[in-house]
Design an enzyme around this catalytic site. Sequence first.
Site, PDB file in Angstrom:
ATOM      1  N   ASP A  70       5.133   7.070  -8.249  1.00 57.91           N
ATOM      2  CA  ASP A  70       6.298   7.367  -7.613  1.00 57.91           C
ATOM      3  C   ASP A  70       7.862   5.902  -7.287  1.00 57.91           C
ATOM      4  O   ASP A  70       8.523   6.841  -6.181  1.00 57.91           O
ATOM      5  CB  ASP A  70       6.231   8.635  -6.575  1.00 57.91           C
ATOM      6  CG  ASP A  70       5.139   7.952  -5.630  1.00 57.91           C
ATOM      7  OD1 ASP A  70       4.357   6.502  -5.361  1.00 57.91           O
ATOM      8  OD2 ASP A  70       4.726   7.991  -4.681  1.00 57.91           O
ATOM      9  N   ASP A  97       5.376   2.375   1.301  1.00 54.15           N
ATOM     10  CA  ASP A  97       4.374   2.737   1.505  1.00 54.15           C
ATOM     11  C   ASP A  97       3.755   1.987   2.706  1.00 54.15           C
ATOM     12  O   ASP A  97       3.355   0.716   2.190  1.00 54.15           O
ATOM     13  CB  ASP A  97       3.256   3.778   0.640  1.00 54.15           C
ATOM     14  CG  ASP A  97       4.215   4.697   0.092  1.00 54.15           C
ATOM     15  OD1 ASP A  97       5.088   4.269   0.019  1.00 54.15           O
ATOM     16  OD2 ASP A  97       3.778   4.975  -0.693  1.00 54.15           O
ATOM     17  N   HIS A 128       9.920   9.904   2.914  1.00 49.44           N
ATOM     18  CA  HIS A 128       8.523  10.221   2.018  1.00 49.44           C
ATOM     19  C   HIS A 128       8.252  10.649   2.101  1.00 49.44           C
ATOM     20  O   HIS A 128       6.565  10.704   2.616  1.00 49.44           O
ATOM     21  CB  HIS A 128       8.124   8.003   1.824  1.00 49.44           C
ATOM     22  CG  HIS A 128       7.107   8.362   1.253  1.00 49.44           C
ATOM     23  ND1 HIS A 128       5.290   8.741   1.256  1.00 49.44           N
ATOM     24  CD2 HIS A 128       7.231   8.037  -0.534  1.00 49.44           C
ATOM     25  CE1 HIS A 128       5.203   7.906  -0.185  1.00 49.44           C
ATOM     26  NE2 HIS A 128       5.984   7.680  -1.155  1.00 49.44           N
TER      27      HIS A 128
END
Lengths: 301, 301
Positions: free
Chosen positions: B64, B210, B268
């Site tokens: 992603d 992330d 996110h």
Amino acid sequence: MKLHILGCYAATPRTLSNPTAQILEIRNHLFLIDCGEGTQVELRRNKVKFSRINHIFISHLHGDHFFGLPGLISTFRLLGREKELHIYGPKGIKEAITLLFKLADSWTSYPLIFHELDSKEPLLLFQDAGVEVSTIPLAHRIYTNGFRFTSFYSERKLNIDAVREFGIGKEYFQKIKNGGSVTLEDGRVIPNQELTLDPPEPKHYAYCSDTAYYPDIIPLIRGVDVLYHEATFLESEAGLAKKTKHSTAGEAATIARDAEVGQLILGHFSTRYRNPDSFLEEAQRIFPNTLLAADGKLFEF
Amino acid sequence: MKLHILGCYAATPRTLSNPTAQILEIRNHLFLIDCGEGTQVELRRNKVKFSRINHIFISHLHGDHFFGLPGLISTFRLLGREKELHIYGPKGIKEAITLLFKLADSWTSYPLIFHELDSKEPLLLFQDAGVEVSTIPLAHRIYTNGFRFTSFYSERKLNIDAVREFGIGKEYFQKIKNGGSVTLEDGRVIPNQELTLDPPEPKHYAYCSDTAYYPDIIPLIRGVDVLYHEATFLESEAGLAKKTKHSTAGEAATIARDAEVGQLILGHFSTRYRNPDSFLEEAQRIFPNTLLAADGKLFEF
């Protein structure tokens, strides 16, 4: 059969045109054919159930037919898939997908089974009681296969009128469909031919993308009900088609005519053209029964 | 600086939510940060000029954040790109891209330069007269970096009033900005301090996605003007955040508060949540100056 076009444009995904992907619904299967970038979003947009896709056929490893596959395989995992997923595609596809998943340290929650292809001869890839899928070797810049899908009926069809006339009960129907005769209570034996009709004719769909004009495929697609053939360019760009090993609309129509197919669907249009209407005109001059693919369009045959 | 959010959702692309990608416009650069599947279509939809992108920063190799990159690199070639393209990302990214292009027998028409990262210490990745980019090592399931972008001014600012008062001509302006003094016609030497003002303060943008809650990053992002921090979950799913090495909105806000940043932008988001309003409420209780990212949203600061 239902053919759901998810994307039918060449080269790059754009806001209003998707690279190649299509869903063939044939008997109880949903076969995904090619998987350009963004295919999983198009599957959602077209409300295709992800869990019904168990077999994915990849024609060749150019990005516009393949770059949506890693993301789709990941999404299957996120959706909790447990069923086997079969991927049919050129040799190298396993190494590519495996490397991407190794780098992401993300593995599938389900068996991912690769069927790698490198034969230049047509091969039977899949077969069950009602469907067969084989390759159609094509002529492109890299190793490429089209696919031929056949839906066939091995059971004979019950002749309802005859069965009623003889007063035969439902418990015999499957036996009759399988070719059996029936002995009535009075001892008469009714041969199968009197109780059944021939099974429906098989139906054939052939997918040929990407390829140069390549008459060698004609014996492999002769008489199919529907042929999807790439038409990246118009005849006015025949030189470019030749150079890049793509076909023009006229060439696709010539193949359709010479292979005596029922219907031709054109796709894989270059986005250099404002709209594909000229493709239809060019093809119909050679093969009138031609239709244009369009993203989101559903064909039933 | 302008920050253009192309996608700010986790895990999988959907019809109404894109995986991570953003464009930072900083001085004359357009930096692309992460490149989930579909990024090239979002670039088109948001009318970003492809030719202005020369540097792409990839945080980590989960799909992603990365599966849009092979397609974008191909599209640059189809657009006839000749200029260098720099890719900064985790070790392995070169092997992955190279393998995909080898299988497609498609090579770039332009120099593609990989800057592979494996250091767990912050590194300076890029520097020119006005911009610096460095890594912010993060704590995720696989090797991941955030990025810190600084726009700085090495020249002093002309004090227009003072320059006019002394009747100094334009031909001296660059010399003065560079720190020089000026000798007037009457022999008086005017020191630089009297002719200039301090340069504008540098501006800092930090991108952290992330990552688990990871206070080790605080010294690297202290006082930045804008922090983009992932918030995949709400506190109600803190267990899941911990397990998957993601952050909650509350954790992102705690980092923002403790690092005394100017502004927090959350992104996110897991698509399990209907809408991200609860993320804002949860974060603002800890750090009021919080905003939510949204696909297509433009922030200017």
